[in-house]
Design a protein around this motif. Sequence first.
Motif, mmCIF file in Angstrom:
data_model
loop_
_atom_site.group_PDB
_atom_site.id
_atom_site.type_symbol
_atom_site.label_atom_id
_atom_site.label_comp_id
_atom_site.label_asym_id
_atom_site.label_seq_id
_atom_site.Cartn_x
_atom_site.Cartn_y
_atom_site.Cartn_z
ATOM 1 N N TYR A 716 0.823 -1.290 -0.098
ATOM 2 C CA TYR A 716 -0.018 0.101 -0.090
ATOM 3 C C TYR A 716 0.908 1.274 0.148
ATOM 4 O O TYR A 716 0.510 2.363 -0.668
ATOM 5 C CB TYR A 716 -0.779 -0.002 1.506
ATOM 6 C CG TYR A 716 -1.988 -0.873 1.053
ATOM 7 C CD1 TYR A 716 -2.855 -0.898 -0.243
ATOM 8 C CD2 TYR A 716 -2.766 -1.607 2.060
ATOM 9 C CE1 TYR A 716 -3.977 -1.709 -0.282
ATOM 10 C CE2 TYR A 716 -3.535 -2.441 2.026
ATOM 11 C CZ TYR A 716 -4.318 -2.603 0.825
ATOM 12 O OH TYR A 716 -5.347 -3.434 0.638
ATOM 13 N N GLY A 717 2.028 1.092 0.714
ATOM 14 C CA GLY A 717 2.989 2.287 0.609
ATOM 15 C C GLY A 717 3.655 2.490 -0.735
ATOM 16 O O GLY A 717 3.681 3.439 -0.952
ATOM 17 N N LEU A 718 3.745 1.428 -1.405
ATOM 18 C CA LEU A 718 4.441 1.408 -2.527
ATOM 19 C C LEU A 718 3.247 1.894 -3.534
ATOM 20 O O LEU A 718 3.633 2.649 -4.579
ATOM 21 C CB LEU A 718 4.750 -0.157 -3.241
ATOM 22 C CG LEU A 718 5.030 -0.275 -4.742
ATOM 23 C CD1 LEU A 718 6.267 0.384 -5.053
ATOM 24 C CD2 LEU A 718 5.380 -1.740 -4.905
ATOM 25 N N LEU A 719 2.253 1.593 -3.301
ATOM 26 C CA LEU A 719 1.027 2.202 -4.228
ATOM 27 C C LEU A 719 0.886 3.715 -4.148
ATOM 28 O O LEU A 719 0.925 4.220 -5.251
ATOM 29 C CB LEU A 719 -0.457 1.744 -4.011
ATOM 30 C CG LEU A 719 -1.707 2.309 -4.546
ATOM 31 C CD1 LEU A 719 -1.531 2.027 -6.154
ATOM 32 C CD2 LEU A 719 -2.951 1.851 -4.053
ATOM 33 N N ALA A 720 1.106 4.233 -2.978
ATOM 34 C CA ALA A 720 0.958 5.779 -2.714
ATOM 35 C C ALA A 720 2.248 6.294 -3.497
ATOM 36 O O ALA A 720 1.940 7.266 -4.136
ATOM 37 C CB ALA A 720 1.258 5.876 -0.967
ATOM 38 N N MET A 721 3.373 5.758 -3.343
ATOM 39 C CA MET A 721 4.402 6.408 -3.895
ATOM 40 C C MET A 721 4.154 6.304 -5.823
ATOM 41 O O MET A 721 4.614 7.085 -6.250
ATOM 42 C CB MET A 721 5.864 5.689 -3.830
ATOM 43 C CG MET A 721 6.815 6.227 -4.459
ATOM 44 S SD MET A 721 8.625 5.534 -3.430
ATOM 45 C CE MET A 721 8.182 3.710 -4.084
ATOM 46 N N ALA A 722 3.615 4.968 -6.172
ATOM 47 C CA ALA A 722 3.344 5.015 -7.749
ATOM 48 C C ALA A 722 2.292 5.955 -8.146
ATOM 49 O O ALA A 722 2.486 6.282 -9.268
ATOM 50 C CB ALA A 722 2.931 3.525 -7.915
ATOM 51 N N VAL A 723 1.475 6.225 -7.161
ATOM 52 C CA VAL A 723 0.197 7.086 -7.459
ATOM 53 C C VAL A 723 0.795 8.572 -7.415
ATOM 54 O O VAL A 723 0.635 9.207 -8.325
ATOM 55 C CB VAL A 723 -0.903 7.050 -6.552
ATOM 56 C CG1 VAL A 723 -1.840 8.025 -6.725
ATOM 57 C CG2 VAL A 723 -1.591 5.608 -6.453
ATOM 58 N N LEU A 724 1.686 8.942 -6.817
ATOM 59 C CA LEU A 724 2.447 10.054 -6.685
ATOM 60 C C LEU A 724 3.098 10.378 -7.807
ATOM 61 O O LEU A 724 2.984 11.414 -8.625
ATOM 62 C CB LEU A 724 3.228 10.332 -5.448
ATOM 63 C CG LEU A 724 4.157 11.551 -5.352
ATOM 64 C CD1 LEU A 724 3.030 12.819 -5.092
ATOM 65 C CD2 LEU A 724 5.063 11.603 -4.203
ATOM 66 N N VAL A 725 3.779 9.325 -8.399
ATOM 67 C CA VAL A 725 4.604 9.495 -9.630
ATOM 68 C C VAL A 725 3.352 9.660 -10.697
ATOM 69 O O VAL A 725 3.938 10.574 -11.750
ATOM 70 C CB VAL A 725 5.606 8.517 -9.962
ATOM 71 C CG1 VAL A 725 6.265 8.549 -11.103
ATOM 72 C CG2 VAL A 725 6.658 8.540 -8.840
ATOM 73 N N ALA A 726 2.513 8.893 -10.814
ATOM 74 C CA ALA A 726 1.487 8.890 -11.881
ATOM 75 C C ALA A 726 0.701 9.977 -11.904
ATOM 76 O O ALA A 726 0.368 10.662 -13.006
ATOM 77 C CB ALA A 726 0.406 7.639 -11.565
ATOM 78 N N VAL A 727 0.505 10.661 -10.659
ATOM 79 C CA VAL A 727 -0.175 12.106 -10.537
ATOM 80 C C VAL A 727 0.540 13.226 -11.493
ATOM 81 O O VAL A 727 0.193 13.917 -12.241
ATOM 82 C CB VAL A 727 -0.365 12.768 -9.408
ATOM 83 C CG1 VAL A 727 -0.675 13.927 -9.292
ATOM 84 C CG2 VAL A 727 -1.617 11.763 -8.544
ATOM 85 N N LEU A 728 1.827 12.952 -11.209
ATOM 86 C CA LEU A 728 3.013 13.942 -11.994
ATOM 87 C C LEU A 728 2.999 13.843 -13.463
ATOM 88 O O LEU A 728 2.963 14.595 -14.171
ATOM 89 C CB LEU A 728 4.303 13.719 -11.392
ATOM 90 C CG LEU A 728 4.786 14.259 -9.839
ATOM 91 C CD1 LEU A 728 6.244 13.709 -9.471
ATOM 92 C CD2 LEU A 728 4.569 15.516 -9.944
#
Length: 842
Positions: A716-728
């Motif tokens: 879930y922490g990994l998802l949060a990081m991937a989502v942050l990069v995806a938002v960018l």
Amino acid sequence: MFRTALRNVFAHKARLLMTVLAVMLGVAFVSGTLVFTNTISQAYQKSSAKGFDQVDVAVEAELQEDKGDTVGKRAELTQALLDESAKVPGAASAIGVVNGFTAIADKDGKLIGGGFQSQGGNYWGAEDPRYPLVSGHAPSGEGEVLIDSQTAKRAGYEVGDTVRLSVDGPVLDPKITGIFSTDDGNVAAGGSLALFDTAAAQQLFGKPGTYDQIDVKAKAGVSQSALKAELDKALPKDTVETTTGQELADSQAEAISASMSGLKQGLLVFAGIALFVGTFIIANTFTMLVAQRTKELALLRAVGASRRQVTRSVLIEAFVVGVVAAVTGLAAGVGIGAGLRSLMGTLGATVPDGPLVITPGTVLAALAVGVLVTMLAAWLPGRRAAKIPPVAAMSSVHAQATTKSLVLRNTLGALFSAAGVAVVLAATTMSGSDGQAPMGLGAVLLIIGVFVLTPLLSRPLIAAAAPVLRVFGVSGKLARQNSVRNPRRTAATASALMIGLTLITGMTVMAGSLQKSIDKMASSAIRADYVVSMANGNQLSPDVARKLGRIDDVTATSPLRNAPSRIGGETEYLTGVTGSTIGELTDLKVDSGSFKVGGTQVVVDDRTAESHGWKAGSSFTVAYEDGKKQKLTVAGVYEGNEMIQGIMLDLATLSPHQTDPADMQVMVKTSDGASGATKDKLEKALGSNPAIKVQDKKDLSNDIAQMFTLMLNMLYGLLAMAVLVAVLGVINTLAMSVFERSQEIGMLRAIGLDRRGVKRMVRLESLVICLFGGVLGIGLGVFFGWAAGELLGSTLATYELVLPWARMAIFLLLAATVGVLAALWPARRAGRLNMLAAIKSE
């Protein structure tokens, strides 16, 4: 060309900012992981090395090999060996070391040190050079103990206090006679250390008159190797082995490094996925930048620039961006490393003091990762731009992909996807670890294939959203058309989110299915209301089973006791049980014969029976650990599982052959069944011992599933990081798309589309792209979760697929939220465009 490339970098600072941020995040996590793990590892290594200052040579007992019908045992280090070691030439002194598990409770009765780090040992004589006393005096007898200063500080203990502790089950309440300091690595990691006098420690740890290790100190001027050579001459080689203090320190350092490698690899996986997702953003950014400069690049080609020079100019831009991102990422990584170390302290984990470690390898890794990832991602757009003929490029700003390239792309994508599905399906038919590697290979092939096919898939999937988008009128229609106008760009943007959701959905499916199967296993295999065991997995004293059997409400108990034996020249572990009650406490399906344990009759799980060729009525000869042999008969064959398996025989048959019996756990059935009051009663009967766990069926299944829950939380922490990069990535794509379509937006405004309609169009476009990525990610995740479950099902009979519909709905909602948030700034920018200026722009 170099100057041109630099000017392009400075001309597109705002557009490249998102790319820099995406690369910087990945580099920051890589460098932060290396800084953090190197710092912690070095601190522990230095701390543990101090613990060997008083050891020049260590004498340890050798474990004899299992041979024939004899079960190998560890030789004993007796007082005679200790005396002999102290007399060898070059030896200044020798200390006998005794150690074992010792759980210490705080003043609230809770376990200190987490179980595995709770250790006990002996204090040598009136003064032990290994453990300098801070206050108090040496202990004497089982009623007195020393504790380490860090444990005393954490729990608020002082000299003269009474402390509750446990060695192998029964509770002791000795008086604290002193507090000592230590460099022990377990204590530095947040564990605890209790010291008794030598005789008491030997008795408590079941080693009367013997030692676990003999530490020999050399005289001044005598080297460790010279002392080791003298000890090797004097001591029997077939029963003991010697190791220098330096070798012990090196071995400890390697062990610490190895233990940190798991954490390092886990964190680097997080960073790697962030970089992988960031690669899509970089490639997307440079593709759009190159497309916008097609005429400029064509003009350079027309005045003499070669294809190689055009590609090189794009790579120079990528190099500059990569260097900036790597340097800022390294600086951020150092901060992350320091922050993680501080976080460990706030979470209660004790870390030895030491400086922040920034190695040359960390710096090089950060620079290499940042620069290489950026340049590799930019290479394909640069190469593609260089291949466009100058005349064709100057006549069209947007060079369309040729039919040949689209056919090639779709063919490759279909081949990769088909191969991935085929390999994954083949892996599901394999058993256990044999299918893990093919499963991983198939997953990689399928993800690559889907990524390559994403432009093709975007049209039908986005078209499915058309009925919903019609509700928003012209804005919705334009958003749908804009989403499929450039399928490659849409695919690259959506893929960033797809990767993260694929991982998290797959793991969520697996975790939920495993939890259900473990619950099913616990409820179907165990009739007992409670299972009692040690908090750290160590063995229980037989006194625990006897105490539980004397409680009024307890109707049946049975220990589960493991004992080594030799059967047919091979080592096999026996499971000792109370034959008269084990049938009441378990509910195991019997394949053949009857579930009868007593005398020489035993029951065997199906896998063990198959490996030996046994069936109901078969007989075999067992050699116990004391060397005596006995003929046993298989009364029945039962279906084993992860909780209960092996050869079960009656304790009355097994116990006479054991010199130091100890139980792994005790099963308990009560008249009132499982309840909070009954559990409290059992715990109080055992002295409210913090080292002992009393668990019902639900507790057991939760305990087993805990590691899956931990892994899921990490993801879930990994998802949060991937989502942050995806938002960018989504922000970057939309911002550049708005810039590209300035003329078009100006025309739409001129013919009547208001600012609100323009903003809605951009937001809906972002929403559609993110939902497209979300649907693909969840679909792939469910497929991988099912496939991994099929592989696990070959070893876990109770496994069944559970689809977490509620969580998948949350993931889809998360994708939609990403789309809405990422579109805020680009939509605002599009709405504020001056229509006349936009129409005149090129």
